[in-house]
Design an enzyme around this catalytic site. Structure first.
Site, PDB file in Angstrom:
ATOM      1  N   GLU A 359     -34.661 -60.786 -26.950  1.00  0.00           N
ATOM      2  CA  GLU A 359     -35.099 -60.142 -25.706  1.00  0.00           C
ATOM      3  C   GLU A 359     -35.535 -61.165 -24.665  1.00  0.00           C
ATOM      4  O   GLU A 359     -35.248 -61.013 -23.470  1.00  0.00           O
ATOM      5  CB  GLU A 359     -36.237 -59.150 -25.984  1.00  0.00           C
ATOM      6  CG  GLU A 359     -35.895 -58.064 -26.999  1.00  0.00           C
ATOM      7  CD  GLU A 359     -34.591 -57.342 -26.709  1.00  0.00           C
ATOM      8  OE1 GLU A 359     -34.273 -57.122 -25.515  1.00  0.00           O
ATOM      9  OE2 GLU A 359     -33.873 -57.005 -27.664  1.00  0.00           O
ATOM     10  N   HIS A 362     -32.793 -62.790 -22.708  1.00  0.00           N
ATOM     11  CA  HIS A 362     -32.290 -61.962 -21.604  1.00  0.00           C
ATOM     12  C   HIS A 362     -33.079 -62.163 -20.311  1.00  0.00           C
ATOM     13  O   HIS A 362     -32.586 -61.793 -19.239  1.00  0.00           O
ATOM     14  CB  HIS A 362     -32.388 -60.483 -21.979  1.00  0.00           C
ATOM     15  CG  HIS A 362     -31.257 -59.970 -22.810  1.00  0.00           C
ATOM     16  ND1 HIS A 362     -29.943 -60.159 -22.479  1.00  0.00           N
ATOM     17  CD2 HIS A 362     -31.265 -59.231 -23.964  1.00  0.00           C
ATOM     18  CE1 HIS A 362     -29.168 -59.567 -23.386  1.00  0.00           C
ATOM     19  NE2 HIS A 362     -29.946 -59.002 -24.297  1.00  0.00           N
TER      20      HIS A 362
END
Length: 899
Positions: A359, A362
């Site tokens: 995550e 990203h």
């Protein structure tokens, strides 16, 4: 003398031969979508016109955490959208779904001009449900270059459907708590407020949340103002946030809860949010401790500073995905963010580390630079999947987690990409337009094949060149959208001394992997030195590929290339002899790959199935995790196909014979199970040893797990089972037990949260009593018993139990319409549900049932499970053929080897 050949040669020759990629079965399927014609009106198109672009939104939302007089949880809100007109138009199309818009003067929106021109009057407004638009027809035209403001007020349901702005519930100290949270990705922002809900429609979001006093409001930006007031007679707090960066609507996040946090404020403010008790008990500490190092790793890796003022991460009781990379406020399932040393296994810890790394990757790749459209999902998710191993490795260097990409992604990608129903990494933009088509893109091909191909790219370019390209990409396109420009950047980079001579440009090479489905099989003939790539006419001769006497050749060292390798029979035999005599001469990753390649080549009838089985004979001497896991993954297919046949007994006998030495090994090194091994993957292999020793009937193992579980039943406040072993021990004890063991497991499940609840939830599906399994299936349609986010997983767990497979299939067929219409796209993972239930199908009767299921439900459809259903039909046909062709030969071999 032994010679191990590196992968660079075969990657190079494969590039030259790849006029088209071959699937492992050597067959191509051209998939054509039926023409639907051109819709007559723009509001019937699923894509926005190119006439308007957003500048910023000013949004105020008020979620009600108590039901209204109708028993509904709702939120109210208003939105002011400032947009620019690019081309003259008298039509505004803006996404809106499941919102009740407030009507003023007969229209559900107000339009203002911000420049010198006057805004045209509204002629008509309506909701176009099929394409999820608010349609606004104007009496005049908007002028190109001018800014306008669109104002709407609305009410939405704060439903428990896990999509848009939704409701999550949990109990704490006997009190029911409500969390208002969000999942905008990929097309659910429109369910929260009217917006241009496409990734290329970047904008700045000014967010204000109204919430009950005593609760905390969070969003992407930092809170900049809090004010207590009274609205509609209710005491509330109004929290205003700093404006977001220019970003896509799917990255917006909103949460209102009574959570608390643990905080670290070094270079960047880091906060881990969760239920108060979880934070008080220290379950957020591990995530906090690794987030800073992982952020720092990616800052150095990209050579781009973290672009935001803070990094919030929050654990939610109800969440559809594993996690979501909302920019500045990452949302997670509780089990993926929280780590409790008392009940969490090393696998749970690794999952937390890798998902956090995924995550956070990203935050730059996907958020700072965003792909223009969903047909390029692979680049976004494949990249994050690949570098998640790098980030986790930096945080936990002793784990050697980078090697595990082979088992978790490369092998997984091979399995799906060998099917005729696979698809290229990149699709045509016009083929991915509907929300359900977008959701289907988030599959194994995009994540795992994407990661595998990018790992290969990094390897043959070398890591320094790869990261140089990333930096150029991120700095060139910051706060913009791109169309697969990363690959083009490598084409434009100055020549580098990479150590690999590339026969073609990087773009020409990568197009062959990205634009076509499948993968090549490289065939090595060690007698002639000939190298072939199926199914091309290309062949090459390399004297280094020749081997004589006891010499053997091994290609694709450490599996950096995304292809399988087949050898002449003599080289296979020499490799098998080496495994038997001294397997450690061959690198551990390649030992795992020899097994996986052999079994999959055998399934494609390229080599005999008995040759594949021979690769497992040496396992009685193997102690490393990766080869064992590779073998067990492949033998699992045999179990799926033969559980209801005479082969099952012989398969059990052979597996028991091979695993017993491993069981004894771990018994010895753990001093009769008094502790766990120190090595990360050794701990994994201890679990394998106990799981398969118990499931194949090793009496000592079954007595051990039953004893541990009984001790827990006798003293419920003291669980003697090590967290690493709990899933396996729970399953074994419940399988060998009866109603008392199951009822105790259910009671413990209802009192557990997070990771411990997940372990018990899967173990309860191990029961042999069909009445217990039928009861458990019934619970999946009752959200008070099984959370909606977990219902499809429970059904698949039961289907994985031979005693529950038929029950689960009948249950899904009987309840499909209800599940599909009532639970909705946000609650059920229909793709995993279909693939999980049908994976054992291997008879003509099951194929007929599957085709009938498709026919019976063709009108209502299968949503995100559409591709999975086609794959299930294809796999079932292949399974029927494979069983017919191989059952006798496998039976004879297993009988001989298990004697």
């Amino acid at each position: 003398m032994v010679r191990i050949h590196f992968s660079a040669m075969c990657v190079g020759c494969t590039f030259l031969g790849m006029a088209s990629l071959a699937t492992i079965v050597g067959l191509w399927t051209v998939q054509l979508l039926p023409s639907t014609g051109t819709p007559a009106e723009p509001w019937n198109e699923h894509r926005l016109p190119d006439t308007l672009v957003p500048d910023y939104y000013n949004i105020t939302l008020w979620p009600r955490l108590q039901p209204n007089i109708h028993g509904l949880f709702v939120f109210t809100g208003n939105s002011s959208l400032v947009f620019k007109c690019l081309r003259e138009t008298d039509l505004i199309l803006i996404h809106a779904n499941k919102l009740n818009l407030t009507s003023t003067d007969g229209y559900v929106a107000k339009l203002f001009a911000l420049g010198i021109s006057v805004a045209p009057s509204i002629q008509k407004t309506w909701m176009q449900e099929t394409t999820q638009y608010l349609v606004i027809q104007l009496k005049g035209k908007l002028k190109a270059g001018e800014l306008y403001e669109l104002y709407t007020e609305f009410v939405g349901e704060l439903a428990d459907d896990l999509a848009g702005f939704y409701r999550s519930e949990y109990e704490e100290n006997g009190e029911k708590k409500i969390v208002a949270t969000s999942q905008m990705h990929p097309t659910h922002a429109r369910k929260t407020f009217p917006c241009f809900d496409e990734p290329a429609m970047r904008a700045v979001f000014y967010i204000t949340l109204i919430h009950d006093r005593g609760t905390v409001a969070l969003s992407n930006g930092m809170e900049i103002e809090k004010a207590d007031t009274v609205l509609d007679g209710q005491p509330v707090t109004v929290t205003t946030f700093e404006p977001t960066k220019n970003m896509s609507s799917y990255l917006l996040a909103l949460v209102v809860s009574d959570y608390t946090n643990v905080t670290s404020a070094n270079d960047t403010l880091i906060r881990i949010w969760a239920r108060k008790k979880a934070i008080e008990d220290g379950h957020g500490d591990y995530a906090l401790n690794i987030t800073g190092p992982i952020l720092k790793f990616f800052e150095n890796y990209y050579s781009v500073p973290y672009p935001l003022s803070k990094s919030d991460q929050i654990a939610l009781p109800d969440f559809y995905f594993g996690a979501m990379e909302n920019w500045g406020l990452v949302t997670y399932r509780e089990t993926n963010l929280l780590y409790d040393p008392v009940i969490s296994s090393n696998a749970n810890k690794e999952r937390t580390a890798t998902i956090i790394a995924h995550e956070l990757a990203h935050m730059w790749f996907g958020n700072l630079v965003t792909l223009k459209w969903w047909n390029e999902v692979w680049l976004n998710e494949g990249f994050a999947s690949y570098v998640s191993y790098l980030g986790a490795d930096f945080a936990e260097p002793s784990w050697n987690v980078k090697d595990l990409i082979i088992l978790k992604d490369v092998h997984r990608a091979f399995a799906v990409d060998a099917l005729a129903s696979s698809h290229p990494l990149s699709s045509k933009e016009e083929d991915i337009i509907k929300p359900e088509q977008i959701t289907e893109q988030f599959d194994t091909v995009s994540y795992s094949k994407g990661a595998s191909v990018l790992r290969m790219l990094s390897d043959f370019l070398t890591e320094p060149v790869f990261v140089q390209g990333l930096n150029t990409y991120l700095t060139t396109f910051a706060y913009q959208n791109t169309v697969n420009y990363l690959i083009n950047i490598y084409h434009k980079l100055p020549n580098q001394k990479t150590g690999t001579v590339l026969p073609l440009s990087v773009k020409e090479i990568m197009d062959r992997w990205v634009l076509q489905m499948g993968f090549p099989v490289v065939i090595i003939n060690t007698t002639t030195g000939q190298v072939n790539v199926i199914v091309f006419s290309y062949a090459a001769f390399h004297s280094d590929m020749k081997a004589t006497g006891n010499e053997w050749v091994l290609v694709n060292l450490n599996i950096t290339g995304y292809y399988r390798v087949n050898y002449d029979t003599e080289n296979w035999e020499r490799l098998l002899n080496q495994l038997t005599e001294n397997h450690e001469v061959i690198p551990v990753i390649n030992r795992a790959q020899i097994v996986d390649d052999a079994f999959n080549l055998a399934r494609a009838k390229i080599i005999p199935v008995t040759l594949a089985l021979k690769t497992t004979k040496y396992l009685s001497k193997e102690r490393d995790y990766m080869p064992w896991q590779s073998a067990l993954n492949n033998l699992d297919y045999f179990y799926l196909m033969f559980t209801q046949t005479e082969v099952y007994e012989f398969l059990q006998n052979y597996t028991r014979k091979q695993v017993t030495p491993l069981f004894e090994h771990f018994k010895t090194i753990t001093e009769d199970w008094s502790h766990v091994p120190t090595g990360h993957t050794d701990q994994y292999n201890q679990v394998n040893a106990i799981r398969f020793a118990c499931s194949t009937g090793v009496d000592e193992c079954q007595n051990l797990t039953t004893s541990w579980y009984r001790q827990w039943m006798d003293q419920t406040n003291h669980n003697p089972i090590h967290p690493n072993l709990r899933s396996t021990v729970y399953c074994s004890a419940i399988a060998s037990g009866g109603g008392d063991e199951w009822d105790f497991g259910w009671l413990m499940f209802k009192n557990a949260i997070g990771i411990e609840a997940d372990k018990l939830m899967s173990a309860l599906a191990c029961a042999k009593d069909t009445k217990l399994l039928e009861r458990y299936l019934g619970y999946t349609l009752d959200a008070s018993m099984i959370r909606k986010q977990d219902a499809s997983s429970v059904i698949v767990y039961i289907a994985s139990n031979p005693d529950g497979q038929t029950l689960a299939w009948d249950f899904v067929r009987r309840n499909w319409v209800y599940m599909f219409t009532e639970y909705g796209v946000g609650s059920f993972n229909f793709a995993s549900l279909i693939s999980g239930i049908t994976k054992t199908f291997s008879t003509e009767s099951e194929l007929e049932q599957l085709l009938q299921f498709k026919s019976d439900n063709s009108e209502i459809g299968f949503g995100s499970g559409t591709a999975a259903l086609e794959q299930a039909i294809e796999k079932t046909k292949a399974n029927i053929k494979w069983v017919a062709e191989n059952q006798r030969e496998i039976t004879d071999w297993l009988m001989a080897e298990s004697a």
